[in-house]
Design a protein around this motif. Structure first.
Motif, PDB file in Angstrom:
ATOM      1  N   UNK A 143      42.980  47.588  31.642  1.00 10.91           N
ATOM      2  CA  UNK A 143      44.350  47.084  31.740  1.00 10.91           C
ATOM      3  C   UNK A 143      44.363  45.590  32.057  1.00 10.91           C
ATOM      4  N   UNK A 144      45.488  44.963  31.691  1.00  9.63           N
ATOM      5  CA  UNK A 144      45.640  43.512  31.895  1.00  9.63           C
ATOM      6  C   UNK A 144      45.502  43.150  33.377  1.00  9.63           C
ATOM      7  N   UNK A 145      45.900  44.073  34.256  1.00  9.11           N
ATOM      8  CA  UNK A 145      45.831  43.794  35.698  1.00  9.11           C
ATOM      9  C   UNK A 145      44.385  43.486  36.132  1.00  9.11           C
ATOM     10  N   UNK A 146      43.410  44.087  35.443  1.00  9.83           N
ATOM     11  CA  UNK A 146      42.008  43.821  35.804  1.00  9.83           C
ATOM     12  C   UNK A 146      41.643  42.373  35.485  1.00  9.83           C
ATOM     13  N   UNK A 147      42.132  41.872  34.349  1.00 16.11           N
ATOM     14  CA  UNK A 147      41.885  40.461  34.006  1.00 16.11           C
ATOM     15  C   UNK A 147      42.508  39.558  35.071  1.00 16.11           C
ATOM     16  N   UNK A 148      43.674  39.974  35.579  1.00 18.92           N
ATOM     17  CA  UNK A 148      44.335  39.183  36.634  1.00 18.92           C
ATOM     18  C   UNK A 148      43.509  39.214  37.922  1.00 18.92           C
ATOM     19  N   UNK A 149      42.991  40.413  38.265  1.00 18.53           N
ATOM     20  CA  UNK A 149      42.183  40.530  39.488  1.00 18.53           C
ATOM     21  C   UNK A 149      40.898  39.707  39.375  1.00 18.53           C
ATOM     22  N   UNK A 150      40.276  39.741  38.190  1.00 21.05           N
ATOM     23  CA  UNK A 150      39.033  38.965  38.008  1.00 21.05           C
ATOM     24  C   UNK A 150      39.320  37.463  38.119  1.00 21.05           C
ATOM     25  N   UNK A 151      40.467  37.049  37.589  1.00 21.81           N
ATOM     26  CA  UNK A 151      40.855  35.630  37.676  1.00 21.81           C
ATOM     27  C   UNK A 151      41.023  35.233  39.145  1.00 21.81           C
ATOM     28  N   UNK A 152      41.669  36.103  39.918  1.00 22.34           N
ATOM     29  CA  UNK A 152      41.855  35.832  41.355  1.00 22.34           C
ATOM     30  C   UNK A 152      40.504  35.855  42.069  1.00 22.34           C
ATOM     31  N   UNK A 153      39.657  36.836  41.706  1.00 21.61           N
ATOM     32  CA  UNK A 153      38.348  36.971  42.378  1.00 21.61           C
ATOM     33  C   UNK A 153      37.510  35.697  42.211  1.00 21.61           C
ATOM     34  N   UNK A 154      37.664  35.028  41.076  1.00 21.41           N
ATOM     35  CA  UNK A 154      36.880  33.798  40.836  1.00 21.41           C
ATOM     36  C   UNK A 154      37.281  32.675  41.789  1.00 21.41           C
ATOM     37  N   UNK A 155      38.522  32.739  42.288  1.00 22.96           N
ATOM     38  CA  UNK A 155      38.939  31.729  43.284  1.00 22.96           C
ATOM     39  C   UNK A 155      38.231  31.970  44.621  1.00 22.96           C
ATOM     40  N   UNK A 156      37.803  33.241  44.839  1.00 24.00           N
ATOM     41  CA  UNK A 156      37.311  33.633  46.165  1.00 24.00           C
ATOM     42  C   UNK A 156      35.795  33.722  46.232  1.00 24.00           C
ATOM     43  N   UNK A 157      35.131  33.874  45.094  1.00 22.15           N
ATOM     44  CA  UNK A 157      33.677  34.021  45.096  1.00 22.15           C
ATOM     45  C   UNK A 157      33.177  34.513  43.757  1.00 22.15           C
TER      46      UNK A 157
END
Ligand code: FAD
Length: 313
Positions: free
Chosen positions: A16-30
């Motif tokens: 789902x698209x939400x996973x792409x959003x989570x991965x994008x956010x995760x890259x800000x954190x580590x």
């Protein structure tokens, strides 16, 4: 850089698209590490690599798909013990929030649900009390467990070639509490899923029960259809499409409210939308207090005219 776990939200390997959003956010954190539960990890791999997953942990124990929620929380606890992430990001849907809550208890960690933004820290933003307050918070105990609402970030591509690591977890009998006896997908409407849609066109009591102009306008934009509780309670549209305090919470790029007055309980579900447009024949309707663009008029005239204009382009 610390690892950040992302629980992949998928149906049989279709991410789902939400996973792409989570991965994008995760890259800000580590370093984003995706955790994939169930079958179809090879099908999911291109999508996970497109948004920067550095590694994919695959969990295929049958109990994870046979039972509701508890085994998934137990499995994630074991993954967290090995990977030692600084944060765990999960989609804010009914299952995701329950997994997150159980996981936070097991890890003795702080939990934040329904984040509408997550920045370095991680510092989260939530919209609370029916949208009347915006709260920024930071988890101070353990691994930060955070559920993130759809559309909290615009997916940004970052190609990687993640390796898949099969990970064997042990599921206790105590976690096997609710067995799934049947699972049927809802009949496809051809429209995007309400909570994930970039554009939503919703109808209220002002439709008088005729949702055809709402659906036609939604289809011209490739949008999802939503409804107010008044429309749902009148039996004009199914409850699965209700937006608001006792319905779905949505946060699309564009929300169009047609024939909806803007009661506080409706606002609670849609006021974090990026751009809000209302069509209402009463120029004093409360919805006009929060719109970016308002049209005073009869939706039965305005929507067909707008549909025609969009279709022409
Ligand atoms: P109305 O308030 O009746 O407004 C209809 C609007 O349509 C009016 O502004 C009118 O001017 C306009 N209109 C009429 N004809 C036309 C036309 N031809 N063209 C253009 N405009 C027209 N509501 C939700 O939506 N979601 C929830 O989750 C929810 N949860 C609730 C929980 C609780 C505990 C309670 C007490 C209430 C909840 N409600 C919820 C109900 C909420 O309070 C409102 O009653 C409801 O949102 C009103 O729906 P509406 O705007 O469609 O109808």
């Amino acid at each position: 850089m610390s690892n950040v776990l992302v629980l992949v939200d998928h149906t049989a390997g279709v991410v789902r698209k939400t996973t792409a959003e989570l991965l994008t956010i995760a890259r800000r954190l580590g370093e984003p590490v995706a955790v994939f539960i169930g079958d179809g990890v090879q099908d999911a791999l291109p999508a996970l690599g497109q948004y920067g997953a550095t590694k994919v942990i695959a969990l295929t124990n049958p109990e994870l798909s046979q039972y509701l929620v508890s085994p998934k929380a137990e499995a994630l606890q074991q993954v967290a013990a090995k990977i030692e992430p600084s944060a765990i990001l999960i989609s804010s849907n009914a299952e995701g929030k329950e997994i997150a809550a159980r996981l936070a208890v097991k890890l003795e960690s702080g939990l934040i649900t329904d984040a509408v933004d997550v920045q370095e820290g991680p510092v989260t933003t939530q919209s609370v009390f029916a949208g009347n307050f915006t709260v920024k918070s930071k988890i101070t105990k353990g691994i930060a467990v955070i559920t993130v609402k759809p559309n909290a970030a615009t997916p940004e591509a970052a190609e990687t070639s993640p390796e898949v690591e099969e990970f064997d977890v042990t599921i206790s009998d105590a976690a096997k509490t609710a067995r799934i006896t049947e699972s049927k997908p809802r009949a496809a409407t051809g429209r995007p899923e309400l909570t994930e849609a970039a554009i939503i066109v919703s109808g209220g009591r002002g439709t008088g029960g005729d949702f055809a102009p709402v659906e036609a306008f939604a289809d011209s934009l490739g949008a999802a259809v939503g409804a107010s509780r008044a429309a749902v309670d009148s039996g004009w549209y199914p409850h699965a499409y209700q937006v608001g305090q006792t319905g779905k919470t949505v946060s699309p790029q564009l929300y169009v409210a047609a024939g909806i007055s803007g009661a506080i309980q409706h606002r609670a579900g849609m006021q974090t939308s990026k751009t809000i447009v209302a069509i209402n024949k009463d120029n004093e309707a409360p919805i006009f207090e929060l719109v970016d663009f308002g049209v005073v008029g009869d939706l039965h005239k305005v929507l067909p005219a707008a549909t025609e204009e969009v279709t022409k382009r």
